[in-house]
Design a protein around this motif. Sequence first.
Motif, PDB file in Angstrom:
ATOM      1  N   PRO A  29      14.430  26.123  27.733  1.00 16.13           N
ATOM      2  CA  PRO A  29      14.175  27.008  26.592  1.00 16.13           C
ATOM      3  C   PRO A  29      15.495  27.433  25.950  1.00 16.13           C
ATOM      4  O   PRO A  29      16.498  27.617  26.628  1.00 16.13           O
ATOM      5  N   ALA A  30      15.491  27.569  24.640  1.00 14.50           N
ATOM      6  CA  ALA A  30      16.709  27.964  23.923  1.00 14.50           C
ATOM      7  C   ALA A  30      16.326  28.760  22.689  1.00 14.50           C
ATOM      8  O   ALA A  30      15.187  28.690  22.207  1.00 14.50           O
ATOM      9  N   GLN A  31      17.274  29.502  22.192  1.00 13.76           N
ATOM     10  CA  GLN A  31      17.052  30.363  21.041  1.00 13.76           C
ATOM     11  C   GLN A  31      17.716  29.772  19.798  1.00 13.76           C
ATOM     12  O   GLN A  31      18.728  29.081  19.876  1.00 13.76           O
ATOM     13  N   THR A  32      17.109  30.044  18.652  1.00 11.16           N
ATOM     14  CA  THR A  32      17.626  29.544  17.380  1.00 11.16           C
ATOM     15  C   THR A  32      19.077  29.996  17.162  1.00 11.16           C
ATOM     16  O   THR A  32      19.443  31.119  17.519  1.00 11.16           O
ATOM     17  N   ASN A  33      19.878  29.071  16.591  1.00 10.98           N
ATOM     18  CA  ASN A  33      21.289  29.307  16.272  1.00 10.98           C
ATOM     19  C   ASN A  33      22.181  29.396  17.518  1.00 10.98           C
ATOM     20  O   ASN A  33      23.353  29.766  17.401  1.00 10.98           O
ATOM     21  N   SER A  34      21.657  29.048  18.668  1.00  9.73           N
ATOM     22  CA  SER A  34      22.482  29.020  19.884  1.00  9.73           C
ATOM     23  C   SER A  34      22.850  27.568  20.191  1.00  9.73           C
ATOM     24  O   SER A  34      22.615  26.662  19.377  1.00  9.73           O
ATOM     25  N   LYS A  35      23.413  27.316  21.355  1.00  9.07           N
ATOM     26  CA  LYS A  35      23.750  25.962  21.774  1.00  9.07           C
ATOM     27  C   LYS A  35      23.276  25.749  23.208  1.00  9.07           C
ATOM     28  O   LYS A  35      23.046  26.712  23.963  1.00  9.07           O
ATOM     29  N   THR A  36      23.140  24.502  23.583  1.00 10.20           N
ATOM     30  CA  THR A  36      22.661  24.186  24.921  1.00 10.20           C
ATOM     31  C   THR A  36      23.221  22.838  25.348  1.00 10.20           C
ATOM     32  O   THR A  36      23.891  22.138  24.573  1.00 10.20           O
ATOM     33  N   GLU A  37      22.920  22.461  26.587  1.00  9.66           N
ATOM     34  CA  GLU A  37      23.386  21.173  27.117  1.00  9.66           C
ATOM     35  C   GLU A  37      22.426  20.694  28.189  1.00  9.66           C
ATOM     36  O   GLU A  37      21.711  21.477  28.815  1.00  9.66           O
ATOM     37  N   MET A  38      22.416  19.383  28.394  1.00  7.66           N
ATOM     38  CA  MET A  38      21.564  18.773  29.424  1.00  7.66           C
ATOM     39  C   MET A  38      22.350  17.652  30.076  1.00  7.66           C
ATOM     40  O   MET A  38      23.195  17.004  29.440  1.00  7.66           O
ATOM     41  N   LEU A  39      22.080  17.425  31.365  1.00  6.30           N
ATOM     42  CA  LEU A  39      22.861  16.490  32.181  1.00  6.30           C
ATOM     43  C   LEU A  39      22.056  15.238  32.498  1.00  6.30           C
ATOM     44  O   LEU A  39      20.847  15.307  32.760  1.00  6.30           O
ATOM     45  N   CYS A  40      22.735  14.106  32.492  1.00  5.84           N
ATOM     46  CA  CYS A  40      22.143  12.818  32.865  1.00  5.84           C
ATOM     47  C   CYS A  40      23.022  12.161  33.913  1.00  5.84           C
ATOM     48  O   CYS A  40      24.222  11.935  33.678  1.00  5.84           O
ATOM     49  N   GLU A  41      22.456  11.852  35.080  1.00  7.49           N
ATOM     50  CA  GLU A  41      23.179  11.173  36.147  1.00  7.49           C
ATOM     51  C   GLU A  41      22.675   9.738  36.254  1.00  7.49           C
ATOM     52  O   GLU A  41      21.476   9.511  36.436  1.00  7.49           O
ATOM     53  N   VAL A  42      23.604   8.777  36.162  1.00 10.87           N
ATOM     54  CA  VAL A  42      23.260   7.358  36.149  1.00 10.87           C
ATOM     55  C   VAL A  42      23.578   6.743  37.511  1.00 10.87           C
ATOM     56  O   VAL A  42      24.695   6.886  38.019  1.00 10.87           O
ATOM     57  N   LYS A  43      22.608   6.040  38.113  1.00  7.40           N
ATOM     58  CA  LYS A  43      22.775   5.431  39.432  1.00  7.40           C
ATOM     59  C   LYS A  43      22.774   3.905  39.352  1.00  7.40           C
ATOM     60  O   LYS A  43      22.410   3.230  40.307  1.00  7.40           O
ATOM     61  N   LYS A  44      23.158   3.377  38.199  1.00  4.27           N
ATOM     62  CA  LYS A  44      23.173   1.922  38.016  1.00  4.27           C
ATOM     63  C   LYS A  44      24.330   1.566  37.086  1.00  4.27           C
ATOM     64  O   LYS A  44      24.735   2.374  36.238  1.00  4.27           O
ATOM     65  N   GLU A  45      24.858   0.354  37.248  1.00  3.07           N
ATOM     66  CA  GLU A  45      25.955  -0.080  36.391  1.00  3.07           C
ATOM     67  C   GLU A  45      25.489  -0.139  34.936  1.00  3.07           C
ATOM     68  O   GLU A  45      24.356  -0.531  34.639  1.00  3.07           O
ATOM     69  N   HIS A  46      26.392   0.222  34.024  1.00  2.00           N
ATOM     70  CA  HIS A  46      26.021   0.296  32.610  1.00  2.00           C
ATOM     71  C   HIS A  46      27.279   0.184  31.754  1.00  2.00           C
ATOM     72  O   HIS A  46      28.400   0.298  32.254  1.00  2.00           O
ATOM     73  N   THR A  47      27.057  -0.047  30.493  1.00  2.18           N
ATOM     74  CA  THR A  47      28.168  -0.116  29.535  1.00  2.18           C
ATOM     75  C   THR A  47      28.245   1.127  28.664  1.00  2.18           C
ATOM     76  O   THR A  47      29.196   1.286  27.896  1.00  2.18           O
TER      77      THR A  47
END
Length: 205
Positions: A29-47
């Motif tokens: 959940p987030a409020q208007t005019n604010s900022k946020t972030e989300m994390l992605c963890e990769v368990k496979k080789e990628h470019t």
Amino acid sequence: MVWPWLHLYICLQIPGFYTLLTQTPGHLPAQTNSKTEMLCEVKKEHTGVYWYRWSQERQHFEFLVFSNMLGKATYGTNVSRDKFSVHEARAHSSYTLHISHLHPSDSGTYYCSISQSSQLLLGSGTQLRVADALPLPPKTTQTPVSKKPVPRITKSKAASRTGPCSPLVWIPLAAGVLLLLLGLVPAALRLHRLRRRLWLRIHRQ
């Protein structure tokens, strides 16, 4: 091109792909005019890592940004560089999507993705909900403890007179015993006389 979206849809329907890319948090959940972030963890080789947004209201996927191994970002059509940015950490195994100047139209489910054999493998997804005001957590009210004084047990004069040694108890008891004895004396005398008469009759015979 149709095939990337087709593979994207297929990957969404196969939960096994979620174990290769893990996203946190699941709900954000987030409020208007604010900022946020989300994390992605990769368990496979990628470019590099792609970021997509699924809009439930508009029923379509939108490509946001692609970040390659060198940290160079490629943005989708009409996607603001000031709004979205990707930060890489832990030797290309962790990517964080930063979103600023949030608006309710930014609500949706965000997926990180990598390309493997002409397929797009998706993460577990982060559902972002942007509102003008976040709901406040329910207040926990505690029942106030009443501080009533504990009544003191006091012996009144009437109670003290009715104790086990009180005259109100043993006087009637003594009177009852006396009346019982007075009733037993005549009975004892009669019994004695009756026994004497029987004894005399036996000896006269």
